[in-house]
Design an enzyme around this catalytic site. Structure first.
Site, PDB file in Angstrom:
ATOM      1  N   SER A 152       3.340 -52.675  21.996  1.00  0.00           N
ATOM      2  CA  SER A 152       2.574 -53.174  20.870  1.00  0.00           C
ATOM      3  C   SER A 152       2.363 -54.664  21.089  1.00  0.00           C
ATOM      4  CB  SER A 152       3.304 -52.875  19.556  1.00  0.00           C
ATOM      5  OG  SER A 152       2.590 -53.359  18.451  1.00  0.00           O
ATOM      6  N   TYR A 166      -8.065 -54.850  16.964  1.00  0.00           N
ATOM      7  CA  TYR A 166      -6.875 -54.912  17.807  1.00  0.00           C
ATOM      8  C   TYR A 166      -5.630 -54.704  16.943  1.00  0.00           C
ATOM      9  CZ  TYR A 166      -3.540 -56.713  21.272  1.00  0.00           C
ATOM     10  OH  TYR A 166      -2.478 -56.853  22.151  1.00  0.00           O
ATOM     11  N   LYS A 170      -2.851 -51.609  17.131  1.00  0.00           N
ATOM     12  CA  LYS A 170      -1.421 -51.863  17.329  1.00  0.00           C
ATOM     13  C   LYS A 170      -0.598 -51.423  16.120  1.00  0.00           C
ATOM     14  CE  LYS A 170      -1.480 -53.568  21.495  1.00  0.00           C
ATOM     15  NZ  LYS A 170      -0.954 -52.750  22.625  1.00  0.00           N
TER      16      LYS A 170
END
Length: 299
Positions: A152, A166, A170
């Site tokens: 992550s 993004y 994650k």
């Protein structure tokens, strides 16, 4: 409720590692490190196997494979190739889900294709490999168990402007990993570790960073995303950020030290400090809304 990672984990002397995204950055550093360890077996994968030329071709313990995590067929083919090379009784001890890239830019300008490509790689790609890894790790009664490292980021804990998708990818990886870690039976000894680095020196360079088309409404230098970009660029120019080799060595240590595997592992002082500050701040926010949250009921 089942708690994750309840038993200490012992890495076998002849452990088998599968690592995605080995063409550069953390994946390349991780593959190079495992390849240097005697008796460890390595399945190094990348979309383009030519990018794995830094690994030797004459080592029977190293298998280089084409793997596109956005394709279920490609994942299936890779696991079939592993079984063909190492045998149908092959046991996977460690999976490192590293393949990914950062999509940054103004949220309003992101296209449907850019959004879906990001989520396919970061989230669904991680899911596909994780599910196949669990299937393998739980099936052998005399050699059951393993570790799944899902890469992550600090971006999986704290959100910053200009990286909405993004972060979405994650955060999805974090929630998925925590849930599945609590779902597997403790007797299977399948451990999960969510790796959360702050800045990595290759993270914002080359093909690992994709930008959306700029949106004119967000162009001013005082817009939050532009301020962050300036800060990050100055930090990179000053050489800040962890070396991929340091991240790789830490992951190997966590797998091989014979102790409990942490579910989450912020890496880098910045990641640890910002994670701590976020959760301490969240506790204050909870206290501030306590009366509202209780819906008029006293507890």
């Amino acid at each position: 409720m089942n708690q994750p990672n309840t038993k200490p984990y012992t890495l076998p002397a002849d452990a088998s590692w599968l690592i995605t995204g080995c063409s550069s950055g953390i994946g390349r550093a991780m593959a190079s490190l495992v390849a240097s360890k005697p008796n460890q077996r390595l399945i190094a994968t990348a979309r383009n196997p030519a990018s794995l030329s830094y690994l030797p071709d004459d080592n029977p313990n190293i298998l280089k494979l084409a793997l596109d995590v956005t394709s279920a067929g490609s994942v299936d083919a890779a696991f079939a190739a592993v079984a063909k090379h190492f045998g149908t009784d092959f046991h996977l001890d460690v999976a490192v889900n590293n393949a990914g890239y950062s999509l940054s830019g103004d949220t309003e300008s992101a296209t449907e294709e850019e959004i879906h490509d990001e989520m396919e790689t970061l989230f669904f790609g991680t899911v596909r490999v994780t599910v196949r890894a669990i299937e393998n790790m739980r099936q052998s009664h005399d050699h059951r168990g393993g570790v799944i490292f899902n890469i992550s980021s600090l971006a999986g804990l704290c959100a910053f402007p200009g990286h909405a998708f993004y972060h979405a990818g994650k955060w999805a990886v974090e929630g998925f990993s925590e849930s599945v870690a609590k779902e597997v039976h403790p007797d299977w000894n399948i451990n999960f570790c969510i790796i959360e680095p702050s800045g990595v020196k290759t993270e914002f360079e080359g093909h690992s960073k994709v930008r959306t088309k700029p949106h004119p409404a967000y162009a001013a230098s005082d817009m939050p995303a532009r301020v962050l970009e300036s800060y990050v660029n100055k930090g990179l120019a000053a050489g800040l950020g962890s070396e991929p080799s340091t991240i790789a060595e830490t992951i190997f240590t966590i797998a091989s030290r014979g102790e409990h595997i942490p579910l989450r592992l912020p890496l880098g002082a910045v990641a640890w400090q910002m994670a701590k500050a976020k959760f301490e701040g969240f506790l204050g926010e909870l206290d501030a809304v306590k009366d509202i949250s209780f819906l008029g009921k006293t507890m």
